[in-house]
Design a protein around this motif. Sequence first.
Motif, short mmCIF file in Angstrom:
data_model
loop_
_atom_site.label_atom_id
_atom_site.label_comp_id
_atom_site.label_asym_id
_atom_site.label_seq_id
_atom_site.Cartn_x
_atom_site.Cartn_y
_atom_site.Cartn_z
N VAL A 113 0.85 -1.19 0.00
CA VAL A 113 0.00 0.00 0.00
C VAL A 113 0.88 1.24 0.00
O VAL A 113 1.70 1.43 0.91
N ILE A 114 0.73 2.08 -1.03
CA ILE A 114 1.55 3.28 -1.14
C ILE A 114 1.20 4.27 -0.04
O ILE A 114 2.07 4.75 0.68
N ARG A 115 -0.07 4.63 0.06
CA ARG A 115 -0.56 5.52 1.10
C ARG A 115 -1.94 5.06 1.54
O ARG A 115 -2.76 4.66 0.69
N PRO A 116 -2.23 5.09 2.82
CA PRO A 116 -3.58 4.72 3.27
C PRO A 116 -4.60 5.78 2.87
O PRO A 116 -4.24 6.92 2.55
N ALA A 117 -5.86 5.41 2.89
CA ALA A 117 -6.95 6.32 2.53
C ALA A 117 -7.99 6.33 3.64
O ALA A 117 -8.13 5.37 4.39
N ILE A 118 -8.70 7.44 3.74
CA ILE A 118 -9.84 7.53 4.64
C ILE A 118 -11.11 7.41 3.81
O ILE A 118 -11.26 8.10 2.80
N GLY A 119 -12.00 6.52 4.21
CA GLY A 119 -13.24 6.31 3.46
C GLY A 119 -14.45 6.66 4.29
O GLY A 119 -14.41 6.65 5.53
N THR A 122 -14.96 7.31 10.30
CA THR A 122 -14.46 6.91 9.00
C THR A 122 -13.20 6.06 9.17
O THR A 122 -12.32 6.42 9.96
N PRO A 123 -13.10 4.93 8.50
CA PRO A 123 -11.94 4.06 8.69
C PRO A 123 -10.72 4.54 7.91
O PRO A 123 -10.85 5.12 6.82
N ILE A 124 -9.55 4.32 8.49
CA ILE A 124 -8.30 4.48 7.74
C ILE A 124 -7.98 3.13 7.14
O ILE A 124 -7.74 2.16 7.87
N LEU A 125 -7.99 3.04 5.83
CA LEU A 125 -7.77 1.76 5.14
C LEU A 125 -6.36 1.71 4.55
O LEU A 125 -5.92 2.66 3.91
N VAL A 149 -11.09 10.78 1.52
CA VAL A 149 -11.77 12.01 1.93
C VAL A 149 -10.88 12.87 2.82
O VAL A 149 -11.39 13.65 3.64
N GLY A 150 -9.56 12.74 2.67
CA GLY A 150 -8.70 13.65 3.41
C GLY A 150 -7.33 13.15 3.80
O GLY A 150 -6.52 13.93 4.29
N ALA A 151 -7.02 11.89 3.58
CA ALA A 151 -5.69 11.39 3.97
C ALA A 151 -4.60 11.89 3.04
O ALA A 151 -3.51 12.26 3.49
#
Length: 313
Positions: free
Chosen positions: A122-128, A267-270, A144-146
Motif C-alpha cells: 500500500v503506497i498511502r492509506p486512505a480515509i473512506g 471513517t476508517p483508515i484503510l 476524503v482527506g488522507a
Amino acid sequence: MKIGLDILGGDFAPEATIQGAILASKQLSKEQKIVLIGDQNIAKQQIEQAGENPAFFEYVHAPEIIGMGEHPTKAIAQKPNSSISRGFQLLKEGAIDSFASAGSTGAMLVGAVLSVKNIPGVIRPAIGTYVPKISGGYGFLLDVGAVSDCKPEMLSQFGLLGSLFAEHVAGMTAPNVALLNIGEEEEKGNTLTQASYPLLKQNQRIRFIGNIEGRNVFDDGVDVIVCDGFTGNVVLKMAESFYVMTQRKGLKDEFFDRFNYEIYGGTPILGVNAPVVIGHGISNPKAIETMIMLSKTMIESDIIEKIKSAFNE
C-alpha cells in the motif's frame, strides 16, 4: 476482542465519549471489552454517576490531550502519555484489536502510519466514508482527506481498498468502482484522473465502471467512488451541510436524514495493519456508539487480513 477508545478526543469529550461507550457496551458480549484510554479517574467517576458499573470496561491511564491545532508528528512524539499516542502504542503491541478517536485527524493518520504502519504494497492509506444512495443503502467514498495530492497509482489502490471494505465490512455483493470526474468520457478530467482511468480499468481485482460526475455520487448504481483526498473532503463536507440545512429549515426528508454524521460514527483508515477509525470532532454519544460498533465490525470481518492478502497476490 478489545476495542480501544480515546475518551479525550472530540469537542464534547470526555462526557460524550464515555456516554457513547456506555451505549455501545450494552450491545457487546462479555468477551468483547471496550478499553477506555484517557484519564481513568474521570472515566470511572462519570460511569458511576451514570449508574453503570466501571468493571464493565478496561482502562489505560493517559491524561494528556493532543489538541486539534497541534502539529501531528511533533505531538505524537512529544506527548507519549497522550490518549492518542498510548492508543497507538497499545494497538502496535496487540493489547487492543482496534483504536478509535474523535480527536485530531492529523494525529490519527500520523499515529497509524508510524505505529502499525502501512500494509505491505500500500503506497498511502486512505480515509473512506459512507454516502447515502437515493433509493436506500449506501455507497463508499475514498479518499476524503488522507492524501490531498495523489498519484494515479494511489487511486487505483484506493479502488481496491474501497472494494474490499464495501464487500467484507459493508456487506455489498460484487461492488462496482467508479472514478469521480468532471465528465463520463474516458479522456475527461485533469492530469490525475486521465492517468488514473486506465490503471483502474486494467485492475482485474475490481469491477471498474468508468467515470461518474458529481451529480452521480448518490446514485443507486454506484458502490465505491474513488477520488483524491482534496476532492473527497470537499464532497464530504458539502454532503454534511445538506443535513444541517434541512434541520435549520425544519424540513423532514428520509434521504437527507441519512446525511446525519451520527449514523456513521466514524471513517476508517484503510491500508494500515490494524483497524483504525476516526470520529467527527463534534461527535455526540450516539456518534461515539456508532464509531465503536464500526470498530467491532471491522475486527469481526477480518478486513485487515483480507487487504493484506489482496495486496500480496
